[in-house]
Design a protein around this motif. Sequence first.
Motif, PDB file in Angstrom:
ATOM      1  N   UNK A   1      -3.428   3.620  -2.661  1.00 40.80           N
ATOM      2  CA  UNK A   1      -3.349   2.615  -3.712  1.00 40.80           C
ATOM      3  C   UNK A   1      -2.815   1.331  -3.086  1.00 40.80           C
ATOM      4  N   UNK A   2      -3.628   0.294  -3.137  1.00 38.69           N
ATOM      5  CA  UNK A   2      -3.249  -1.002  -2.569  1.00 38.69           C
ATOM      6  C   UNK A   2      -3.192  -2.018  -3.694  1.00 38.69           C
ATOM      7  N   UNK A   3      -2.063  -2.709  -3.773  1.00 41.68           N
ATOM      8  CA  UNK A   3      -1.961  -3.801  -4.742  1.00 41.68           C
ATOM      9  C   UNK A   3      -1.993  -5.113  -3.979  1.00 41.68           C
ATOM     10  N   UNK A   4      -2.763  -6.050  -4.517  1.00 42.57           N
ATOM     11  CA  UNK A   4      -2.902  -7.367  -3.911  1.00 42.57           C
ATOM     12  C   UNK A   4      -2.561  -8.403  -4.968  1.00 42.57           C
ATOM     13  N   UNK A   5      -1.609  -9.276  -4.652  1.00 39.79           N
ATOM     14  CA  UNK A   5      -1.231 -10.338  -5.581  1.00 39.79           C
ATOM     15  C   UNK A   5      -1.823 -11.655  -5.103  1.00 39.79           C
ATOM     16  N   UNK A   6      -2.662 -12.229  -5.954  1.00 38.79           N
ATOM     17  CA  UNK A   6      -3.231 -13.543  -5.700  1.00 38.79           C
ATOM     18  C   UNK A   6      -2.690 -14.481  -6.762  1.00 38.79           C
ATOM     19  N   UNK A   7      -2.346 -15.677  -6.352  1.00 41.65           N
ATOM     20  CA  UNK A   7      -1.757 -16.641  -7.282  1.00 41.65           C
ATOM     21  C   UNK A   7      -2.642 -17.857  -7.429  1.00 41.65           C
ATOM     22  N   UNK A   8      -2.496 -18.485  -8.572  1.00 44.01           N
ATOM     23  CA  UNK A   8      -3.243 -19.700  -8.858  1.00 44.01           C
ATOM     24  C   UNK A   8      -2.391 -20.921  -8.617  1.00 44.01           C
ATOM     25  N   UNK A   9      -2.635 -21.944  -9.386  1.00 40.88           N
ATOM     26  CA  UNK A   9      -1.905 -23.205  -9.294  1.00 40.88           C
ATOM     27  C   UNK A   9      -0.428 -22.954  -9.570  1.00 40.88           C
ATOM     28  N   UNK A  10       0.426 -23.510  -8.711  1.00 46.52           N
ATOM     29  CA  UNK A  10       1.862 -23.243  -8.818  1.00 46.52           C
ATOM     30  C   UNK A  10       2.675 -24.493  -9.130  1.00 46.52           C
ATOM     31  N   UNK A  11       2.046 -25.477  -9.735  1.00 44.92           N
ATOM     32  CA  UNK A  11       2.737 -26.747  -9.951  1.00 44.92           C
ATOM     33  C   UNK A  11       3.944 -26.631 -10.884  1.00 44.92           C
TER      34      UNK A  11
ATOM     35  N   UNK B   1       0.841  -1.191   0.000  1.00 44.24           N
ATOM     36  CA  UNK B   1       0.000   0.000   0.000  1.00 44.24           C
ATOM     37  C   UNK B   1       0.873   1.237   0.000  1.00 44.24           C
ATOM     38  N   UNK B   2       0.442   2.230  -0.760  1.00 45.68           N
ATOM     39  CA  UNK B   2       1.109   3.518  -0.795  1.00 45.68           C
ATOM     40  C   UNK B   2       0.030   4.606  -0.772  1.00 45.68           C
ATOM     41  N   UNK B   3       0.341   5.709  -0.111  1.00 41.65           N
ATOM     42  CA  UNK B   3      -0.566   6.856  -0.089  1.00 41.65           C
ATOM     43  C   UNK B   3       0.135   8.016  -0.786  1.00 41.65           C
ATOM     44  N   UNK B   4      -0.613   8.718  -1.635  1.00 43.79           N
ATOM     45  CA  UNK B   4      -0.032   9.774  -2.456  1.00 43.79           C
ATOM     46  C   UNK B   4      -1.042  10.898  -2.671  1.00 43.79           C
ATOM     47  N   UNK B   5      -0.534  12.044  -3.077  1.00 41.23           N
ATOM     48  CA  UNK B   5      -1.418  13.155  -3.426  1.00 41.23           C
ATOM     49  C   UNK B   5      -1.841  13.097  -4.895  1.00 41.23           C
ATOM     50  N   UNK B   6      -1.323  12.132  -5.641  1.00 40.35           N
ATOM     51  CA  UNK B   6      -1.710  11.952  -7.043  1.00 40.35           C
ATOM     52  C   UNK B   6      -3.185  11.535  -7.085  1.00 40.35           C
ATOM     53  N   UNK B   7      -3.990  12.220  -7.903  1.00 37.54           N
ATOM     54  CA  UNK B   7      -5.412  11.849  -7.983  1.00 37.54           C
ATOM     55  C   UNK B   7      -5.612  10.410  -8.466  1.00 37.54           C
TER      56      UNK B   7
ATOM     57  N   UNK C   1      -3.417  -9.538 -10.162  1.00 36.92           N
ATOM     58  CA  UNK C   1      -2.872  -8.382  -9.457  1.00 36.92           C
ATOM     59  C   UNK C   1      -3.937  -7.302  -9.477  1.00 36.92           C
ATOM     60  N   UNK C   2      -4.480  -7.008  -8.300  1.00 38.54           N
ATOM     61  CA  UNK C   2      -5.545  -6.020  -8.167  1.00 38.54           C
ATOM     62  C   UNK C   2      -4.981  -4.737  -7.586  1.00 38.54           C
ATOM     63  N   UNK C   3      -5.295  -3.619  -8.217  1.00 36.64           N
ATOM     64  CA  UNK C   3      -4.942  -2.300  -7.706  1.00 36.64           C
ATOM     65  C   UNK C   3      -6.233  -1.642  -7.237  1.00 36.64           C
TER      66      UNK C   3
END
Length: 141
Positions: A96-106, A9-15, A83-85
């Motif tokens: 702005x929060x980025x979340x990384x979710x992964x699937x099958x890693x075989x 997560x990052x906080x910024x003054x950018x709209x 990858x969700x922003x």
Amino acid sequence: MTNTLFQNTVTTSVPADRLRTILTQPEKLPLWNPAITGVTPDNADVLITRRPPALNVHERVSITTTAEQVIYQSTEGQLAYRLSFTLKQAAGLTTLTETLQVGETSQLRVPLSLLAPIAKQAFARNLQSLVAIAETLTLAD
């Protein structure tokens, strides 16, 4: 995609609308993610090429948006991910929060538990670069 690997997560003054615009323009990816060497449109998706070594040297990414999110869904690499922003604006600041979710890693030869801290740090650097780019670019760029 049920395995959340990490969040940054990052906080910024950018709209928020400026960040959203950059996130939805895949051709700008190499500006804030230095590992990316190529972005090629392919129908509704983009084909991304990264400098090796990378888990996904080549991948297909679809980009979708919701009211508060820009979502990158990656397929055709060694690691499928989402990858969700998430953008939230309040009191003149954007979180702005980025979340990384992964699937099958075989296909991976290394456990995700070992890769997660390295990936989290690399993604955090890219997130900071995104904000820095957003501070200098105008929406017409």
